[in-house]
Design a protein around this motif. Structure first.
Motif, PDB file in Angstrom:
ATOM      1  N   ASP A 173      13.071  -8.170  25.920  1.00  0.00           N
ATOM      2  CA  ASP A 173      12.561  -6.830  25.625  1.00  0.00           C
ATOM      3  C   ASP A 173      11.076  -6.891  25.266  1.00  0.00           C
ATOM      4  OD1 ASP A 173      12.001  -4.325  24.513  1.00  0.00           O
ATOM      5  OD2 ASP A 173      13.062  -4.789  22.645  1.00  0.00           O
ATOM      6  N   ARG A 174      10.219  -6.627  26.231  1.00  0.00           N
ATOM      7  CA  ARG A 174       8.780  -6.614  25.984  1.00  0.00           C
ATOM      8  C   ARG A 174       8.326  -5.348  25.262  1.00  0.00           C
ATOM      9  NH1 ARG A 174       5.666 -10.169  29.398  1.00  0.00           N
ATOM     10  NH2 ARG A 174       7.042 -11.517  30.612  1.00  0.00           N
ATOM     11  N   LEU A 175       9.195  -4.355  25.164  1.00  0.00           N
ATOM     12  CA  LEU A 175       8.837  -3.088  24.524  1.00  0.00           C
ATOM     13  C   LEU A 175       9.058  -3.122  23.014  1.00  0.00           C
ATOM     14  CD1 LEU A 175      10.368  -0.531  27.059  1.00  0.00           C
ATOM     15  CD2 LEU A 175       8.022  -1.390  26.944  1.00  0.00           C
ATOM     16  N   GLN A 176       9.731  -4.163  22.520  1.00  0.00           N
ATOM     17  CA  GLN A 176      10.064  -4.265  21.100  1.00  0.00           C
ATOM     18  C   GLN A 176      10.865  -3.043  20.644  1.00  0.00           C
ATOM     19  OE1 GLN A 176       9.106  -7.194  18.881  1.00  0.00           O
ATOM     20  NE2 GLN A 176       9.380  -7.720  21.036  1.00  0.00           N
ATOM     21  N   LEU A 177      11.977  -2.806  21.330  1.00  0.00           N
ATOM     22  CA  LEU A 177      12.856  -1.694  21.005  1.00  0.00           C
ATOM     23  C   LEU A 177      13.510  -1.899  19.644  1.00  0.00           C
ATOM     24  CD1 LEU A 177      14.624  -1.332  24.474  1.00  0.00           C
ATOM     25  CD2 LEU A 177      12.785   0.119  23.573  1.00  0.00           C
ATOM     26  N   SER A 178      14.030  -0.813  19.088  1.00  0.00           N
ATOM     27  CA  SER A 178      14.750  -0.903  17.825  1.00  0.00           C
ATOM     28  C   SER A 178      16.017  -1.745  18.013  1.00  0.00           C
ATOM     29  CB  SER A 178      15.140   0.500  17.347  1.00  0.00           C
ATOM     30  OG  SER A 178      16.077   1.086  18.242  1.00  0.00           O
ATOM     31  N   SER A 179      16.524  -2.273  16.911  1.00  0.00           N
ATOM     32  CA  SER A 179      17.748  -3.063  16.990  1.00  0.00           C
ATOM     33  C   SER A 179      18.918  -2.223  17.490  1.00  0.00           C
ATOM     34  CB  SER A 179      18.084  -3.656  15.616  1.00  0.00           C
ATOM     35  OG  SER A 179      17.165  -4.673  15.282  1.00  0.00           O
ATOM     36  N   LYS A 180      18.960  -0.958  17.128  1.00  0.00           N
ATOM     37  CA  LYS A 180      20.052  -0.101  17.605  1.00  0.00           C
ATOM     38  C   LYS A 180      20.015   0.028  19.123  1.00  0.00           C
ATOM     39  CE  LYS A 180      21.326   2.702  13.637  1.00  0.00           C
ATOM     40  NZ  LYS A 180      21.659   4.067  13.163  1.00  0.00           N
ATOM     41  N   SER A 181      18.827   0.225  19.679  1.00  0.00           N
ATOM     42  CA  SER A 181      18.723   0.325  21.141  1.00  0.00           C
ATOM     43  C   SER A 181      19.099  -0.987  21.797  1.00  0.00           C
ATOM     44  CB  SER A 181      17.306   0.736  21.550  1.00  0.00           C
ATOM     45  OG  SER A 181      17.072   2.101  21.267  1.00  0.00           O
ATOM     46  N   ARG A 182      18.686  -2.089  21.203  1.00  0.00           N
ATOM     47  CA  ARG A 182      19.041  -3.395  21.768  1.00  0.00           C
ATOM     48  C   ARG A 182      20.548  -3.605  21.764  1.00  0.00           C
ATOM     49  NH1 ARG A 182      14.668  -7.948  19.666  1.00  0.00           N
ATOM     50  NH2 ARG A 182      12.948  -7.293  21.017  1.00  0.00           N
ATOM     51  N   VAL A 183      21.210  -3.248  20.669  1.00  0.00           N
ATOM     52  CA  VAL A 183      22.668  -3.414  20.604  1.00  0.00           C
ATOM     53  C   VAL A 183      23.355  -2.509  21.624  1.00  0.00           C
ATOM     54  CG1 VAL A 183      24.715  -3.131  19.160  1.00  0.00           C
ATOM     55  CG2 VAL A 183      22.654  -4.180  18.206  1.00  0.00           C
ATOM     56  N   ARG A 184      22.882  -1.274  21.763  1.00  0.00           N
ATOM     57  CA  ARG A 184      23.471  -0.368  22.759  1.00  0.00           C
ATOM     58  C   ARG A 184      23.389  -0.980  24.154  1.00  0.00           C
ATOM     59  NH1 ARG A 184      20.262   3.577  20.017  1.00  0.00           N
ATOM     60  NH2 ARG A 184      21.508   4.744  18.513  1.00  0.00           N
ATOM     61  N   LEU A 185      22.227  -1.519  24.499  1.00  0.00           N
ATOM     62  CA  LEU A 185      22.049  -2.096  25.832  1.00  0.00           C
ATOM     63  C   LEU A 185      22.886  -3.353  26.014  1.00  0.00           C
ATOM     64  CD1 LEU A 185      18.188  -1.589  26.239  1.00  0.00           C
ATOM     65  CD2 LEU A 185      19.999  -0.357  27.441  1.00  0.00           C
ATOM     66  N   LEU A 186      22.939  -4.210  24.993  1.00  0.00           N
ATOM     67  CA  LEU A 186      23.757  -5.425  25.074  1.00  0.00           C
ATOM     68  C   LEU A 186      25.225  -5.065  25.266  1.00  0.00           C
ATOM     69  CD1 LEU A 186      22.132  -7.555  22.222  1.00  0.00           C
ATOM     70  CD2 LEU A 186      22.052  -8.089  24.657  1.00  0.00           C
ATOM     71  N   ASN A 187      25.716  -4.132  24.455  1.00  0.00           N
ATOM     72  CA  ASN A 187      27.129  -3.738  24.564  1.00  0.00           C
ATOM     73  C   ASN A 187      27.442  -3.126  25.928  1.00  0.00           C
ATOM     74  OD1 ASN A 187      27.596  -4.582  21.963  1.00  0.00           O
ATOM     75  ND2 ASN A 187      28.104  -2.568  21.143  1.00  0.00           N
ATOM     76  N   ALA A 188      26.562  -2.236  26.382  1.00  0.00           N
ATOM     77  CA  ALA A 188      26.827  -1.542  27.643  1.00  0.00           C
ATOM     78  C   ALA A 188      26.764  -2.498  28.823  1.00  0.00           C
ATOM     79  CB  ALA A 188      25.822  -0.399  27.830  1.00  0.00           C
ATOM     80  N   ALA A 189      25.735  -3.357  28.857  1.00  0.00           N
ATOM     81  CA  ALA A 189      25.614  -4.312  29.961  1.00  0.00           C
ATOM     82  C   ALA A 189      26.767  -5.310  29.940  1.00  0.00           C
ATOM     83  CB  ALA A 189      24.271  -5.041  29.873  1.00  0.00           C
ATOM     84  N   GLY A 190      27.146  -5.762  28.740  1.00  0.00           N
ATOM     85  CA  GLY A 190      28.265  -6.684  28.636  1.00  0.00           C
ATOM     86  C   GLY A 190      29.570  -6.056  29.088  1.00  0.00           C
ATOM     87  N   SER A 191      29.824  -4.827  28.678  1.00  0.00           N
ATOM     88  CA  SER A 191      31.067  -4.141  29.047  1.00  0.00           C
ATOM     89  C   SER A 191      31.195  -3.984  30.549  1.00  0.00           C
ATOM     90  CB  SER A 191      31.120  -2.764  28.370  1.00  0.00           C
ATOM     91  OG  SER A 191      31.209  -2.884  26.971  1.00  0.00           O
ATOM     92  N   GLN A 192      30.073  -3.674  31.219  1.00  0.00           N
ATOM     93  CA  GLN A 192      30.097  -3.515  32.672  1.00  0.00           C
ATOM     94  C   GLN A 192      30.641  -4.757  33.366  1.00  0.00           C
ATOM     95  OE1 GLN A 192      25.974  -2.601  33.595  1.00  0.00           O
ATOM     96  NE2 GLN A 192      26.500  -0.481  34.081  1.00  0.00           N
ATOM     97  N   VAL A 193      30.204  -5.925  32.910  1.00  0.00           N
ATOM     98  CA  VAL A 193      30.594  -7.174  33.563  1.00  0.00           C
ATOM     99  C   VAL A 193      31.969  -7.635  33.102  1.00  0.00           C
ATOM    100  CG1 VAL A 193      29.996  -9.605  33.881  1.00  0.00           C
ATOM    101  CG2 VAL A 193      28.199  -7.853  33.916  1.00  0.00           C
ATOM    102  N   ILE A 194      32.247  -7.501  31.798  1.00  0.00           N
ATOM    103  CA  ILE A 194      33.534  -7.956  31.259  1.00  0.00           C
ATOM    104  C   ILE A 194      34.692  -7.254  31.946  1.00  0.00           C
ATOM    105  CG2 ILE A 194      34.965  -7.972  29.170  1.00  0.00           C
ATOM    106  CD1 ILE A 194      32.294  -8.345  27.596  1.00  0.00           C
ATOM    107  N   GLU A 195      34.484  -6.026  32.377  1.00  0.00           N
ATOM    108  CA  GLU A 195      35.525  -5.281  33.084  1.00  0.00           C
ATOM    109  C   GLU A 195      36.057  -6.051  34.293  1.00  0.00           C
ATOM    110  OE1 GLU A 195      36.069  -1.010  35.459  1.00  0.00           O
ATOM    111  OE2 GLU A 195      34.208  -1.453  34.381  1.00  0.00           O
ATOM    112  N   PHE A 196      35.186  -6.886  34.889  1.00  0.00           N
ATOM    113  CA  PHE A 196      35.565  -7.628  36.090  1.00  0.00           C
ATOM    114  C   PHE A 196      35.799  -9.121  35.828  1.00  0.00           C
ATOM    115  CE2 PHE A 196      32.962  -4.024  37.447  1.00  0.00           C
ATOM    116  CZ  PHE A 196      33.777  -3.446  38.410  1.00  0.00           C
ATOM    117  N   MET A 197      35.772  -9.539  34.556  1.00  0.00           N
ATOM    118  CA  MET A 197      35.800 -10.963  34.244  1.00  0.00           C
ATOM    119  C   MET A 197      37.206 -11.558  34.119  1.00  0.00           C
ATOM    120  SD  MET A 197      32.979 -12.616  34.181  1.00  0.00           S
ATOM    121  CE  MET A 197      33.563 -14.046  33.300  1.00  0.00           C
TER     122      MET A 197
END
Length: 219
Positions: A173-197
């Protein structure tokens, strides 16, 4: 490949750090044609709500260059990323990017998210959120990087005499987003892939508040 069940729930716990050094954090530039996409339409729709507002404010635009495909990597397609990760818990299958975007094709990548296998067991990883299958490292190491570690049980991928690795989701994250935004993105990106894992266990991820509410450093 079967679909894994991903459950989101809240749990009050402190998110600590793992302190491990990340390999493969990438920025760089692209020579692709400079066509722009609305933020809400990038990365399978995971950039939304207050996270989208924060990103557009920092970028000064709501339209970005989305790195939807790149030679040698499976990008923006969670099923393909899951297929690569399901070949084995081997570093050869690392750096499977699911989301990357910047202001333009000639700019550095502003946000990049990828998944890989990380050689640590869930029993010993720090930053676990009680009652869930996830641990987080949001504050240590490279300031641009935040990580989520997921207990996705795939015994069929474990090599003889080795322990089961953790599925790791990393945001550069080069934008230095808030921790809440980072967690939202981590959870959402992870969920997308875990669905197929085809994880053999029930994977439960915490809500954003469960990760950040106890530790004031993360608010």
């Amino acid at each position: 490949m079967g679909a894994a069940t991903v459950i989101l729930l809240a749990s009050a716990a402190t998110a600590c750090t793992s302190g491990e050094k990340d390999a493969g954090a990438k920025g760089g530039k692209s020579e692709h044609s400079d066509s722009l996409t609305p933020l809400a339409e990038t990365c399978g729709g995971i950039v939304n709500g207050s996270t989208r507002s924060e990103i557009s404010s920092k970028l000064k635009t709501d339209r970005v260059y989305w790195y939807g495909a790149a030679e040698g990597t499976a990008r923006a397609e969670p099923a393909k990323v899951a297929e690569v990760l399901s070949r084995g818990m081997d570093r050869r299958f690392s750096y499977n990017s699911t989301c990357g975007f910047g202001r333009s094709a000639s700019d550095d990548v502003a946000v990049n998210i990828w998944l890989d296998w990380w050689p640590e067991t869930f029993e010993h990883v720090r930053g676990k959120i009680q009652g869930t299958s996830a641990a987080y490292d949001l504050t240590s190491g490279e300031p641009r990087l935040a990580r989520m570690f997921v207990d996705c049980q795939r015994p069929d991928l474990v090599e003889p005499d080795k322990e089961m690795d953790l599925l790791r989701v990393v945001i550069d994250d080069r934008l230095q987003l808030s921790s809440k935004s980072r967690v939202r993105l981590l959870n959402a990106a992870g969920s997308q892939v875990i669905e197929f894992m085809d994880c053999k266990n029930k994977v439960t991820l915490p809500t954003v508040d469960a990760v950040v509410q106890v530790d004031p450093r993360l608010k």
